[in-house]
Design a protein around this motif. Structure first.
Motif, mmCIF file in Angstrom:
data_model
loop_
_atom_site.group_PDB
_atom_site.id
_atom_site.type_symbol
_atom_site.label_atom_id
_atom_site.label_comp_id
_atom_site.label_asym_id
_atom_site.label_seq_id
_atom_site.Cartn_x
_atom_site.Cartn_y
_atom_site.Cartn_z
ATOM 1 N N SER A 6 45.085 35.385 21.871
ATOM 2 C CA SER A 6 44.769 36.676 22.484
ATOM 3 C C SER A 6 45.986 37.460 22.960
ATOM 4 O O SER A 6 45.979 38.684 22.936
ATOM 5 N N HIS A 7 47.043 36.799 23.409
ATOM 6 C CA HIS A 7 48.242 37.442 23.952
ATOM 7 C C HIS A 7 47.872 38.413 25.075
ATOM 8 O O HIS A 7 47.998 39.628 24.949
ATOM 9 N N GLY A 8 47.386 37.858 26.202
ATOM 10 C CA GLY A 8 47.124 38.695 27.366
ATOM 11 C C GLY A 8 48.396 39.366 27.840
ATOM 12 O O GLY A 8 49.436 38.731 27.955
ATOM 13 N N ASN A 9 48.319 40.681 28.108
ATOM 14 C CA ASN A 9 49.522 41.385 28.556
ATOM 15 C C ASN A 9 49.315 42.169 29.847
ATOM 16 O O ASN A 9 50.212 42.877 30.295
ATOM 17 N N SER A 10 48.120 42.063 30.446
ATOM 18 C CA SER A 10 47.871 42.783 31.681
ATOM 19 C C SER A 10 46.771 42.098 32.467
ATOM 20 O O SER A 10 45.785 41.608 31.898
ATOM 21 N N LEU A 11 46.930 42.072 33.795
ATOM 22 C CA LEU A 11 45.933 41.502 34.689
ATOM 23 C C LEU A 11 45.850 42.373 35.932
ATOM 24 O O LEU A 11 46.844 42.545 36.649
ATOM 25 N N ASN A 12 44.680 42.952 36.176
ATOM 26 C CA ASN A 12 44.442 43.756 37.363
ATOM 27 C C ASN A 12 43.080 43.404 37.935
ATOM 28 O O ASN A 12 42.278 42.723 37.284
ATOM 29 N N LEU A 13 42.805 43.902 39.129
ATOM 30 C CA LEU A 13 41.517 43.672 39.764
ATOM 31 C C LEU A 13 40.695 44.956 39.761
ATOM 32 O O LEU A 13 41.227 46.057 39.931
ATOM 33 N N THR A 14 39.394 44.815 39.559
ATOM 34 C CA THR A 14 38.482 45.944 39.687
ATOM 35 C C THR A 14 38.146 46.139 41.164
ATOM 36 O O THR A 14 38.432 45.266 41.998
ATOM 37 N N PRO A 15 37.516 47.259 41.531
ATOM 38 C CA PRO A 15 37.121 47.448 42.932
ATOM 39 C C PRO A 15 36.197 46.357 43.453
ATOM 40 O O PRO A 15 36.142 46.118 44.661
ATOM 41 N N LEU A 16 35.489 45.664 42.565
ATOM 42 C CA LEU A 16 34.584 44.592 42.977
ATOM 43 C C LEU A 16 35.249 43.224 42.948
ATOM 44 O O LEU A 16 34.613 42.214 43.230
ATOM 45 N N GLY A 17 36.530 43.190 42.598
ATOM 46 C CA GLY A 17 37.269 41.934 42.615
ATOM 47 C C GLY A 17 37.215 41.149 41.326
ATOM 48 O O GLY A 17 37.693 40.002 41.280
ATOM 49 N N ILE B 200 36.476 43.399 31.218
ATOM 50 C CA ILE B 200 36.296 42.979 32.605
ATOM 51 C C ILE B 200 35.666 41.591 32.578
ATOM 52 O O ILE B 200 34.604 41.392 31.977
ATOM 53 N N ILE B 201 36.338 40.630 33.188
ATOM 54 C CA ILE B 201 35.839 39.267 33.267
ATOM 55 C C ILE B 201 35.358 39.015 34.687
ATOM 56 O O ILE B 201 36.089 39.259 35.662
ATOM 57 N N GLY B 202 34.119 38.552 34.825
ATOM 58 C CA GLY B 202 33.556 38.288 36.131
ATOM 59 C C GLY B 202 34.293 37.173 36.847
ATOM 60 O O GLY B 202 34.476 36.092 36.278
ATOM 61 N N ARG B 203 34.679 37.430 38.075
ATOM 62 C CA ARG B 203 35.404 36.417 38.839
ATOM 63 C C ARG B 203 34.525 35.198 39.102
ATOM 64 O O ARG B 203 35.001 34.059 39.099
ATOM 65 N N THR B 204 33.236 35.431 39.287
ATOM 66 C CA THR B 204 32.321 34.331 39.560
ATOM 67 C C THR B 204 31.901 33.605 38.295
ATOM 68 O O THR B 204 31.942 32.374 38.210
ATOM 69 N N SER B 205 31.520 34.364 37.259
ATOM 70 C CA SER B 205 30.976 33.769 36.034
ATOM 71 C C SER B 205 32.039 33.325 35.048
ATOM 72 O O SER B 205 31.827 32.400 34.258
ATOM 73 N N THR C 24 44.085 50.141 33.973
ATOM 74 C CA THR C 24 43.878 50.180 35.427
ATOM 75 C C THR C 24 42.616 50.985 35.722
ATOM 76 O O THR C 24 42.277 51.928 35.004
ATOM 77 N N PHE C 25 41.939 50.631 36.800
ATOM 78 C CA PHE C 25 40.741 51.343 37.216
ATOM 79 C C PHE C 25 41.117 52.615 37.969
ATOM 80 O O PHE C 25 42.008 52.605 38.826
ATOM 81 N N LEU C 26 40.416 53.699 37.668
ATOM 82 C CA LEU C 26 40.624 54.966 38.353
ATOM 83 C C LEU C 26 39.502 55.217 39.358
ATOM 84 O O LEU C 26 38.410 54.630 39.268
ATOM 85 N N ASP C 27 39.748 56.129 40.294
ATOM 86 C CA ASP C 27 38.743 56.460 41.306
ATOM 87 C C ASP C 27 37.488 57.074 40.698
ATOM 88 O O ASP C 27 36.405 57.006 41.289
#
Length: 320
Positions: free
Chosen positions: A186-197, A211-216, A235-238
């Motif tokens: 896959s070569h992941g090149n970015s990791l950020n958090l959504t407003p819901l974590g 978007i990968i669920g933190r819980t699931s 990145t998530f925008l407002d």
């Protein structure tokens, strides 16, 4: 906007509409991170003999950064984004925290609770590796294909939890670009958090963001193939949309890059910035975009001429 051959470095254009903040940047393979003001003047610089190839400025004023690659780990040798450590340094470049692992690569996040999220390579088991589709084979390919792993560690470096990305991917849908090698899936090149974590991620080799669920640990949303090519830095925008740099490399059309906003609800591109002719704005690899508080967008591109980074700010209308 063209680039002057007479002034290849430094501040080459300034608009009264530019956002008046500070910009932090690093050079790939360098040993320092630099903070500059709106006029391009150096405000502060951090230094590390271990290298500083990617960095974030923390609310405390400390620098959280990634070092150069390990020298003696064959399985990651020559892979883009590889590092041996994550360092936190104070204003005077003193190391106040570190985490060492030769499988670290690309991105990391300091969480509100003080823990740190890391993106790491993970060797895939033989059965999984054999089922990965795409890419071109080479006599130099290792027996083990690398996948991606998200790890959360606390301030003492203890592992809190791990998420194996390969367990959420599909052999049928998540196919390596035919022009890429098979050392990585896959070569992941970015990791950020959504407003819901949850995790907002980008995978270059399969031209996918999601978007990968933190819980699931499963994908809650997935998008990209046929729409973007080898993208970076979502990145998530407002406004609920996702901003990202679409490199456009190995695409079916002309060599051109875009900065786009995509609506995750509809999957539609709602805004984009590009240039004419196409090659006037083309970064084969790396690059990023950040939405500023006044609505402008800061773009870091890597033009083909010598692979030197440049920064530009555009308005929401797409103009300089």
């Amino acid at each position: 906007m063209g680039r002057s051959v007479h002034h290849p470095v430094g501040l080459i254009h300034k608009s009264v509409l530019a956002y008046g903040g500070y910009t932090l940047f690093t050079t790939n393979g360098g040993d320092h991170a630099t903070l500059i003001d709106i006029d391009g003047r150096i405000v502060h610089r951090w230094h590390s003999d271990e290298g500083i190839v990617y960095a974030y400025l923390l609310p405390s004023g400390n620098l959280l950064c990634r070092t150069r690659p390990p020298k003696d780990v064959e399985i990651v040798k020559g892979l883009g984004g590889s590092s041996s450590s994550i360092l936190e340094m104070d204003w005077n470049s003193n190391v106040v925290w570190r985490y060492d692992d030769p499988m670290i690569h690309h991105d990391f996040v300091r969480m509100d609770n003080g823990n740190t999220l890391l993106l790491l390579f993970e060797p895939l088991d033989p059965m999984t590796a054999n089922n990965v589709q795409g890419g071109y084979p080479s006599d130099d390919d290792p027996e083990t294909i690398l996948g991606d792993l998200i790890r959360e560690v606390d301030s003492k470096g203890h592992t809190i939890r791990e998420w194996k990305i390969s367990e959420s991917l599909s052999f049928e849908d998540d196919v390596i670009c035919p022009l890429e090698h098979r050392r990585e899936w896959s070569h992941g090149n970015s990791l950020n958090l959504t407003p819901l974590g949850d995790f907002l991620v980008s995978f270059r080799n399969i031209s996918t963001i999601g978007i990968i669920g933190r819980t699931s640990g499963e994908f809650l949303w997935k998008w990209g193939p046929g729409e973007v090519w080898h993208q970076h830095h979502p990145t998530f925008l407002d406004n609920g949309r996702i901003l990202l740099f679409d490199n456009g490399s190995h695409s079916k059309g002309a060599d051109r890059s875009r900065v786009i906003e995509v609506d995750p609800e509809s999957g539609q591109v709602e805004w984009e910035f590009t240039e004419t002719p196409p090659m006037a704005f083309y970064s084969f690899h790396i690059s990023s975009a950040e939405r500023l508080p006044n609505g402008n967008t800061l773009i870091c591109e890597v033009p083909l001429e010598g692979f030197l980074k440049s920064l530009k700010i555009v308005k929401s209308s797409g103009n300089m």
